[in-house]
Motif scaffolding. Structure first.
Motif, short mmCIF file in Angstrom:
data_model
loop_
_atom_site.label_atom_id
_atom_site.label_comp_id
_atom_site.label_asym_id
_atom_site.label_seq_id
_atom_site.Cartn_x
_atom_site.Cartn_y
_atom_site.Cartn_z
N LYS A 21 -7.08 -8.46 -1.30
CA LYS A 21 -5.72 -8.71 -0.84
C LYS A 21 -5.32 -7.68 0.21
O LYS A 21 -4.44 -7.93 1.02
CB LYS A 21 -4.74 -8.65 -2.02
CG LYS A 21 -4.86 -9.83 -2.97
CD LYS A 21 -3.82 -9.79 -4.06
CE LYS A 21 -4.30 -8.85 -5.13
NZ LYS A 21 -3.48 -8.82 -6.33
N ASP A 22 -5.97 -6.49 0.19
CA ASP A 22 -5.66 -5.43 1.15
C ASP A 22 -6.95 -4.94 1.81
O ASP A 22 -7.38 -3.81 1.61
CB ASP A 22 -4.93 -4.28 0.45
CG ASP A 22 -4.36 -3.28 1.43
OD1 ASP A 22 -4.45 -3.49 2.65
OD2 ASP A 22 -3.82 -2.26 0.96
N GLY A 32 -9.03 -5.17 -11.59
CA GLY A 32 -9.41 -6.54 -11.88
C GLY A 32 -9.75 -7.38 -10.66
O GLY A 32 -10.28 -8.48 -10.79
N GLU A 33 -9.47 -6.88 -9.47
CA GLU A 33 -9.75 -7.65 -8.25
C GLU A 33 -11.22 -7.49 -7.85
O GLU A 33 -11.87 -6.50 -8.17
CB GLU A 33 -8.84 -7.15 -7.12
CG GLU A 33 -8.86 -8.02 -5.90
CD GLU A 33 -7.91 -7.54 -4.80
OE1 GLU A 33 -7.81 -8.27 -3.81
OE2 GLU A 33 -7.30 -6.46 -4.92
N GLY A 75 -15.71 1.25 -10.15
CA GLY A 75 -15.93 -0.17 -10.29
C GLY A 75 -17.41 -0.47 -10.39
O GLY A 75 -18.20 0.39 -10.79
N THR A 76 -17.78 -1.67 -9.99
CA THR A 76 -19.16 -2.12 -10.09
C THR A 76 -19.52 -2.88 -8.82
O THR A 76 -18.73 -3.69 -8.33
CB THR A 76 -19.34 -3.06 -11.30
OG1 THR A 76 -18.85 -2.40 -12.48
CG2 THR A 76 -20.80 -3.42 -11.52
N ILE A 77 -20.73 -2.64 -8.30
CA ILE A 77 -21.28 -3.44 -7.21
C ILE A 77 -22.27 -4.40 -7.85
O ILE A 77 -23.15 -3.99 -8.60
CB ILE A 77 -21.94 -2.59 -6.09
CG1 ILE A 77 -22.53 -3.49 -4.99
CG2 ILE A 77 -22.98 -1.65 -6.63
CD1 ILE A 77 -21.54 -4.07 -4.05
N VAL A 82 -18.07 -6.41 -4.66
CA VAL A 82 -17.53 -5.20 -5.27
C VAL A 82 -16.41 -5.63 -6.21
O VAL A 82 -15.57 -6.46 -5.84
CB VAL A 82 -16.99 -4.24 -4.19
CG1 VAL A 82 -16.32 -3.03 -4.83
CG2 VAL A 82 -18.09 -3.81 -3.23
N LYS A 83 -16.40 -5.06 -7.41
CA LYS A 83 -15.39 -5.42 -8.40
C LYS A 83 -14.71 -4.17 -8.95
O LYS A 83 -15.37 -3.19 -9.30
CB LYS A 83 -16.03 -6.18 -9.57
CG LYS A 83 -16.64 -7.50 -9.16
CD LYS A 83 -17.20 -8.27 -10.33
CE LYS A 83 -17.78 -9.61 -9.88
NZ LYS A 83 -18.22 -10.41 -11.01
#
Length: 135
Positions: free
Chosen positions: A20-21, A45-46, A67-69, A96-97
């Motif tokens: 979103k950004d 969560g994005e 996060g996680t790739i 990417v999460k």
């Protein structure tokens, strides 16, 4: 062309495919065909839409968060945190999460710029091409 200054808060493109950004700061739209620099913020969560760079390697420096790739090509998920640098080789389907309870802020992107992807999402015209001096 001359040296120019850019600011992350004044991007010339935002790309929801990434987040979103997702702010494209240095990219072909400003005349940079080889270098590419995006500023991306993922909320908790994005995640990116899984995607492949067919002509580029993707390098992402994690400024904040964790996060996680996900490497869908090789069925691998790697956790990361601030200070890590993620490198995605050419042709790897990835995303990417922000799936570890934290937002993520990163800079980086595919180099050279992923012109086929940018054309596919309408960010560049179908006939866009680098000047001969850029290749």
């Amino acid at each position: 062309m001359t040296i120019r200054l850019f600011h992350r808060d004044h991007p010339t493109l935002r790309l929801p495919l990434i987040s979103k950004d997702a702010r494209f700061v240095i990219w072909p739209g400003v005349g940079a065909w080889v270098a590419n620099l995006n500023y991306v913020r993922l909320e908790v969560g994005e995640a990116n839409v899984p995607h492949i760079h067919t002509v580029s390697e993707d390098t992402i420096f994690i400024l904040e968060g964790k996060g996680t790739i996900h490497d869908y090509t090789n069925d691998i998920a790697l956790p990361f945190h601030a200070g890590c640098i993620v490198h995605v080789p050419l042709g790897i389907k990835h995303a990417v999460k922000a799936d570890r309870g934290s937002h993520i802020v990163s800079v980086g992107g595919p180099c050279p710029a992923d012109v086929p992807l940018l054309k596919a999402v309408g960010a560049l015209p179908a006939d866009a091409a680098p000047p001969s001096a850029a290749i």
